[in-house]
Motif scaffolding. Sequence first.
Motif, PDB file in Angstrom:
ATOM      1  N   GLY A 128       0.841  -1.189   0.000  1.00  0.00           N
ATOM      2  CA  GLY A 128       0.000   0.000   0.000  1.00  0.00           C
ATOM      3  C   GLY A 128       0.880   1.245   0.000  1.00  0.00           C
ATOM      4  O   GLY A 128       1.971   1.235   0.587  1.00  0.00           O
ATOM      5  N   ARG A 129       0.419   2.291  -0.663  1.00  0.00           N
ATOM      6  CA  ARG A 129       1.168   3.543  -0.712  1.00  0.00           C
ATOM      7  C   ARG A 129       0.219   4.699  -0.484  1.00  0.00           C
ATOM      8  O   ARG A 129      -0.934   4.658  -0.902  1.00  0.00           O
ATOM      9  CB  ARG A 129       1.845   3.719  -2.080  1.00  0.00           C
ATOM     10  N   GLY A 130       0.730   5.712   0.154  1.00  0.00           N
ATOM     11  CA  GLY A 130      -0.075   6.903   0.366  1.00  0.00           C
ATOM     12  C   GLY A 130       0.800   8.140   0.379  1.00  0.00           C
ATOM     13  O   GLY A 130       1.987   8.069   0.730  1.00  0.00           O
ATOM     14  N   ALA A 151      -3.187  10.942  -2.189  1.00  0.00           N
ATOM     15  CA  ALA A 151      -3.338   9.817  -3.112  1.00  0.00           C
ATOM     16  C   ALA A 151      -3.080   8.540  -2.327  1.00  0.00           C
ATOM     17  O   ALA A 151      -2.149   8.480  -1.516  1.00  0.00           O
ATOM     18  CB  ALA A 151      -2.370   9.925  -4.283  1.00  0.00           C
ATOM     19  N   THR A 152      -3.919   7.550  -2.531  1.00  0.00           N
ATOM     20  CA  THR A 152      -3.738   6.247  -1.882  1.00  0.00           C
ATOM     21  C   THR A 152      -3.780   5.158  -2.946  1.00  0.00           C
ATOM     22  O   THR A 152      -4.596   5.216  -3.868  1.00  0.00           O
ATOM     23  CB  THR A 152      -4.830   5.978  -0.827  1.00  0.00           C
ATOM     24  N   LEU A 153      -2.913   4.182  -2.799  1.00  0.00           N
ATOM     25  CA  LEU A 153      -2.824   3.082  -3.759  1.00  0.00           C
ATOM     26  C   LEU A 153      -2.618   1.769  -3.023  1.00  0.00           C
ATOM     27  O   LEU A 153      -1.897   1.715  -2.016  1.00  0.00           O
ATOM     28  CB  LEU A 153      -1.651   3.297  -4.721  1.00  0.00           C
ATOM     29  N   VAL A 154      -3.247   0.734  -3.516  1.00  0.00           N
ATOM     30  CA  VAL A 154      -2.981  -0.631  -3.039  1.00  0.00           C
ATOM     31  C   VAL A 154      -2.642  -1.470  -4.263  1.00  0.00           C
ATOM     32  O   VAL A 154      -3.196  -1.263  -5.350  1.00  0.00           O
ATOM     33  CB  VAL A 154      -4.178  -1.239  -2.282  1.00  0.00           C
ATOM     34  N   GLY A 155      -1.706  -2.394  -4.094  1.00  0.00           N
ATOM     35  CA  GLY A 155      -1.307  -3.177  -5.251  1.00  0.00           C
ATOM     36  C   GLY A 155      -0.581  -4.437  -4.877  1.00  0.00           C
ATOM     37  O   GLY A 155      -0.537  -4.834  -3.712  1.00  0.00           O
ATOM     38  N   MET A 156      -0.011  -5.054  -5.902  1.00  0.00           N
ATOM     39  CA  MET A 156       0.718  -6.301  -5.681  1.00  0.00           C
ATOM     40  C   MET A 156       1.867  -6.405  -6.668  1.00  0.00           C
ATOM     41  O   MET A 156       1.819  -5.862  -7.767  1.00  0.00           O
ATOM     42  CB  MET A 156      -0.205  -7.509  -5.843  1.00  0.00           C
ATOM     43  N   SER A 166       7.160 -16.235 -13.405  1.00  0.00           N
ATOM     44  CA  SER A 166       8.386 -16.941 -13.770  1.00  0.00           C
ATOM     45  C   SER A 166       9.470 -15.895 -13.985  1.00  0.00           C
ATOM     46  O   SER A 166       9.234 -14.691 -13.842  1.00  0.00           O
ATOM     47  CB  SER A 166       8.181 -17.762 -15.045  1.00  0.00           C
ATOM     48  N   ASP A 167      10.669 -16.343 -14.360  1.00  0.00           N
ATOM     49  CA  ASP A 167      11.743 -15.398 -14.699  1.00  0.00           C
ATOM     50  C   ASP A 167      11.370 -14.561 -15.918  1.00  0.00           C
ATOM     51  O   ASP A 167      11.945 -13.500 -16.147  1.00  0.00           O
ATOM     52  CB  ASP A 167      13.041 -16.152 -14.996  1.00  0.00           C
ATOM     53  N   ALA A 168      10.414 -15.041 -16.703  1.00  0.00           N
ATOM     54  CA  ALA A 168      10.058 -14.377 -17.955  1.00  0.00           C
ATOM     55  C   ALA A 168       8.793 -13.532 -17.866  1.00  0.00           C
ATOM     56  O   ALA A 168       8.458 -12.843 -18.830  1.00  0.00           O
ATOM     57  CB  ALA A 168       9.894 -15.424 -19.060  1.00  0.00           C
ATOM     58  N   PHE A 169       8.096 -13.576 -16.725  1.00  0.00           N
ATOM     59  CA  PHE A 169       6.846 -12.815 -16.610  1.00  0.00           C
ATOM     60  C   PHE A 169       6.686 -12.339 -15.166  1.00  0.00           C
ATOM     61  O   PHE A 169       6.468 -13.135 -14.257  1.00  0.00           O
ATOM     62  CB  PHE A 169       5.646 -13.673 -17.015  1.00  0.00           C
ATOM     63  N   TYR A 170       6.813 -11.014 -14.970  1.00  0.00           N
ATOM     64  CA  TYR A 170       6.767 -10.463 -13.617  1.00  0.00           C
ATOM     65  C   TYR A 170       6.390  -8.987 -13.692  1.00  0.00           C
ATOM     66  O   TYR A 170       6.368  -8.385 -14.776  1.00  0.00           O
ATOM     67  CB  TYR A 170       8.117 -10.638 -12.918  1.00  0.00           C
ATOM     68  N   GLY A 171       6.118  -8.402 -12.527  1.00  0.00           N
ATOM     69  CA  GLY A 171       5.798  -6.981 -12.513  1.00  0.00           C
ATOM     70  C   GLY A 171       5.021  -6.567 -11.284  1.00  0.00           C
ATOM     71  O   GLY A 171       4.977  -7.283 -10.276  1.00  0.00           O
ATOM     72  N   ASP A 172       4.391  -5.390 -11.368  1.00  0.00           N
ATOM     73  CA  ASP A 172       3.557  -4.899 -10.283  1.00  0.00           C
ATOM     74  C   ASP A 172       2.393  -4.099 -10.852  1.00  0.00           C
ATOM     75  O   ASP A 172       2.493  -3.498 -11.926  1.00  0.00           O
ATOM     76  CB  ASP A 172       4.367  -4.056  -9.292  1.00  0.00           C
TER      77      ASP A 172
END
Length: 195
Positions: free
Chosen positions: A10-12, A36-41, A46-52
């Motif tokens: 979470g970010r604020g 501003a408030t944000l929640v995420g993951m 895999s090594d080939a597919f990642y992010g946020d």
Amino acid sequence: MQPGPLALFGRGEISEDVYKQPVTVSGLTRDSTGYATLVGMTFAVSDAFYGDISLGWGEQNSIAADTAPIEGFLFNADIVWMPTPMTLVEFLANSQIATANTVDSLGAVSRSYRLSLQHAFWRYLVVGGYLSYETADYTDNPLVDERLREGLTMEYFFNPNMSVYTRYEHTDFFSTDPFGEYTENEIRVGLSIRN
């Protein structure tokens, strides 16, 4: 590789804009406060597919009671897919509350989206391309700005610490204010040295 665990976050943020000078001769000010408030993951399939990815809400309120606030849905993302060890596809999304100096609007929710592709030919030549779209819809005002960019990039590595690069970018800027529209072509060539 086994899929990695999801990580939630979470970010604020709290913001305060204070101007030393009024925006207009009549004394109109653009001083404002907001949040501003944000929640995420974050994820790593895999090594080939990642992010946020993160979702949230932002708001900026003027101290002037007759000025409408900037408020809106926020969406941010950075997703990477590597279909081969030499090819990288990346999707970026960014949203933010952006104040402006327009007389009849505090500002806009600014949103941008970018899709890029890079491929390494051998180890020392990387060629890529990208497409991006940005929009700003001003609150309490019919003004809407849009920017479309297409680009091509190339980087040649002499060694891991030094490379020469070139970039061509074409920009189309659209606006409900027809006097603000323009088209631009840009070419850049440079030398990059890393420590």
